[in-house]
Design a protein around this motif. Structure first.
Motif, mmCIF file in Angstrom:
data_model
loop_
_atom_site.group_PDB
_atom_site.id
_atom_site.type_symbol
_atom_site.label_atom_id
_atom_site.label_comp_id
_atom_site.label_asym_id
_atom_site.label_seq_id
_atom_site.Cartn_x
_atom_site.Cartn_y
_atom_site.Cartn_z
ATOM 1 N N THR A 20 0.342 6.579 6.486
ATOM 2 C CA THR A 20 0.254 7.323 5.228
ATOM 3 C C THR A 20 -1.196 7.581 4.846
ATOM 4 N N ALA A 21 -2.065 6.577 5.011
ATOM 5 C CA ALA A 21 -3.494 6.772 4.709
ATOM 6 C C ALA A 21 -4.062 7.892 5.570
ATOM 7 N N TRP A 22 -3.707 7.914 6.843
ATOM 8 C CA TRP A 22 -4.201 8.974 7.720
ATOM 9 C C TRP A 22 -3.692 10.340 7.264
ATOM 10 N N ARG A 23 -2.400 10.423 6.968
ATOM 11 C CA ARG A 23 -1.830 11.714 6.557
ATOM 12 C C ARG A 23 -2.432 12.225 5.247
ATOM 13 N N PRO A 38 0.815 -1.211 0.000
ATOM 14 C CA PRO A 38 0.000 0.000 0.000
ATOM 15 C C PRO A 38 0.854 1.269 0.000
ATOM 16 N N GLY A 39 2.022 1.232 0.643
ATOM 17 C CA GLY A 39 2.909 2.390 0.607
ATOM 18 C C GLY A 39 3.378 2.713 -0.799
ATOM 19 N N PHE A 45 -4.861 4.205 -7.926
ATOM 20 C CA PHE A 45 -3.808 3.873 -6.963
ATOM 21 C C PHE A 45 -4.270 4.179 -5.540
ATOM 22 N N ARG A 46 -4.965 5.282 -5.355
ATOM 23 C CA ARG A 46 -5.476 5.649 -4.030
ATOM 24 C C ARG A 46 -6.458 4.577 -3.533
ATOM 25 N N GLY A 86 -6.014 3.116 14.105
ATOM 26 C CA GLY A 86 -5.460 1.783 13.845
ATOM 27 C C GLY A 86 -3.950 1.748 13.984
ATOM 28 N N ALA A 87 -3.277 2.802 13.522
ATOM 29 C CA ALA A 87 -1.818 2.865 13.648
ATOM 30 C C ALA A 87 -1.404 2.957 15.113
#
Length: 171
Positions: free
Chosen positions: A126-129, A78-79, A93-94, A139-140
């Motif tokens: 990264t998803a959160w940011r 995912p990164g 991609f998102r 979750g992180a």
């Protein structure tokens, strides 16, 4: 100037991984070369991403091997998709990055490994940011809470693997 695709990718990967400017003695990388390497990588991802249904772990006999649970490298897929989205702005991609990251959800509570940073930083943080959705942050943080359970205060280190209740694994 003739540059091979391999050297383009190596240049882009090296700069991306280092996350910093080159050493003072080195010449600054050519932005055109970096752009070409990133464009090439995104083209390859665009071609392969639709066929990826689990987490790519490595290759064997020039074929991808996969893990449903992510193994220790699950966050890298995912990164990578997030990086492709940032470069291309292609929402496919998102979407794939978010879908892939969701598959790691059960691993938030995995206290049997120290690899939670590899799993959750490139995917959930990264998803959160990038989305601002606090579900990813929560979750992180849960994953970080699981990881800190591996801390050995007497030795001041994080145990790598194994059951927390096994005295032979206390460090």
């Amino acid at each position: 100037m003739s540059v091979s695709r391999r050297s383009l990718l190596a240049t882009a990967t090296g700069v991306a991984v280092a996350g910093a400017s080159p050493t003072p003695a080195a010449a600054a990388p050519d932005p055109r070369t970096l752009r070409a390497a990133a464009d090439y990588a995104v083209e390859k991802l665009r071609a392969v991403a639709p066929t990826v249904t689990a987490f790519p772990v490595g290759t064997k006999f020039e074929k991808w091997t996969y893990s449903q649970g992510g193994d220790w490298v699950g966050g890298f897929w995912p990164g990578t998709l997030w990086m492709a989205w940032l470069h291309s702005k292609d929402d496919d991609f998102r979407t794939r990055a978010l879908d892939s990251a969701r598959k790691l959800a059960p691993r938030r509570f995995d206290t049997g490994t120290h690899d939670l940073g590899f799993l959750f930083y490139p995917s959930w943080v990264t998803a959160w940011r990038l989305t601002g959705d606090d579900t990813w942050r929560t979750g992180a943080v849960e994953a970080a809470d699981s990881l800190i359970r591996r801390y050995n205060p007497r030795g001041r280190f994080i145990r790598a693997w194994g059951a927390l209740d096994d005295p032979r694994n206390a460090g």
